[in-house]
Design an enzyme around this catalytic site. Structure first.
Site, PDB file in Angstrom:
ATOM      1  N   SER A 136      -0.335   1.658   0.361  1.00 37.22           N
ATOM      2  CA  SER A 136       0.745   1.885   1.450  1.00 37.22           C
ATOM      3  C   SER A 136       2.226   2.605  -0.173  1.00 37.22           C
ATOM      4  CB  SER A 136       1.155   1.103   2.336  1.00 37.22           C
ATOM      5  OG  SER A 136       1.455   1.497   3.207  1.00 37.22           O
ATOM      6  N   TYR A 149       2.709  -7.530   5.880  1.00 37.54           N
ATOM      7  CA  TYR A 149       2.167  -6.127   5.054  1.00 37.54           C
ATOM      8  C   TYR A 149       2.494  -5.260   4.319  1.00 37.54           C
ATOM      9  CZ  TYR A 149       0.092  -0.857   5.687  1.00 37.54           C
ATOM     10  OH  TYR A 149      -0.395   0.058   5.345  1.00 37.54           O
ATOM     11  N   LYS A 153       0.380  -5.430   0.055  1.00 32.56           N
ATOM     12  CA  LYS A 153       0.672  -4.333   0.628  1.00 32.56           C
ATOM     13  C   LYS A 153       1.161  -3.705  -1.618  1.00 32.56           C
ATOM     14  CE  LYS A 153      -2.049  -1.861   3.489  1.00 32.56           C
ATOM     15  NZ  LYS A 153      -3.078  -1.470   2.808  1.00 32.56           N
TER      16      LYS A 153
END
Length: 257
Positions: A136, A149, A153
């Site tokens: 991401s 997250y 990532k």
């Protein structure tokens, strides 16, 4: 990269970016094995691309090894592995240990466990392999409001870098896909940051697949479906304090002081 007849595996392929990658691979003439947690979703995706399905949780050691075994059984091997499955559970310091553990398992350890099962097979046969991690832009920058997250990532990008550094000279090519806003269920469920993620225009999953194919042909490690991310990434490295100040400004704009 010769796609005609290539043996391709895509995880998290039931919808979104994974489905688009599977569709593009099939359109290019590849043999495709699609993976998803839900058996029916996996079967539907496989039927749509004329491929084979494998339902299972690739974030576990057993699930990752099982998928690799199934691909060798049904396809005769793996030429390209799209490690695409991911999860965004949101949260900051309030995120539970369970959410942190799940984020780490899906966003990081799924890649590690798959590579552990697959890379030695590539090395033993001497056949070249391509490992593509869907990370991401949050893995190059940071997504406000989502600590698990963002952290996982970043780790996904770091693992892809390590894998490339360690095995590129032995025939393993690695890429990391780092998009911003993509019109998927994950974006629709991102709450207050949805507008921020769509600032540079939310693109379609098929656009991510197009960017992936272009970068693979060019041999680029980073796949940036949103070209603007390259500038943000460079600005972060050039003046981190200024970049952090800008991110704090965005934090205040979205969540308040």
């Amino acid at each position: 990269m010769q796609w005609q007849g290539a043996r391709v595996v895509v995880t998290g392929a039931g919808r979104g970016i994974g489905r688009a990658l599977a569709e593009r691979a099939a359109a290019e003439g590849a043999q495709v094995l699609v993976n998803d947690l839900d058996p029916q979703t996996a079967a539907d995706a496989a039927a749509a691309v004329g491929g084979t399905s494998y339902a299972g949780d690739v974030s576990t050691t057993q699930g990752a090894a099982g998928l690799v075994d199934a691909a060798f059984e049904h396809l005769g091997g793996i030429d390209v592995f799209f490690a695409n499955a991911g999860v965004d559970l949101g949260g900051g310091l309030d995120a539970s240990d369970e959410d942190w553990a799940r984020s780490l398992d899906v966003n990081v350890m799924a890649h590690v466990r798959t590579a552990r099962a697959l890379v030695p097979r590539w090395l033993e046969t001497g056949a070249p392999g391509r490992f593509v991690v869907t990370a991401s832009a949050a893995g190059l920058l940071t997504m406000i409001g989502a600590a698990p997250y963002s952290v996982t990532k970043h780790a996904a990008v770091a693992f892809a870098e390590w894998l490339s550094i360690t095995y590129a000279d032995q025939g393993v090519t690695v890429h990391a896909i780092c998009p911003q806003g993509v019109n998927t269920a994950m974006l629709q469920g991102s709450g207050p940051v949805q507008g921020l993620l769509s600032h540079d225009a939310a693109i379609e999953p098929a656009d991510v697949a197009d960017a992936a194919w272009a970068a693979i042909e060019e041999g680029s490690f980073l796949i940036l479906p949103h070209p603007e991310v390259a500038g943000y990434y460079a600005a972060r490295a050039a003046d981190t304090d200024r970049w952090l100040g800008g991110m704090r400004k965005l934090q205040r704009k979205v969540f308040g002081a």
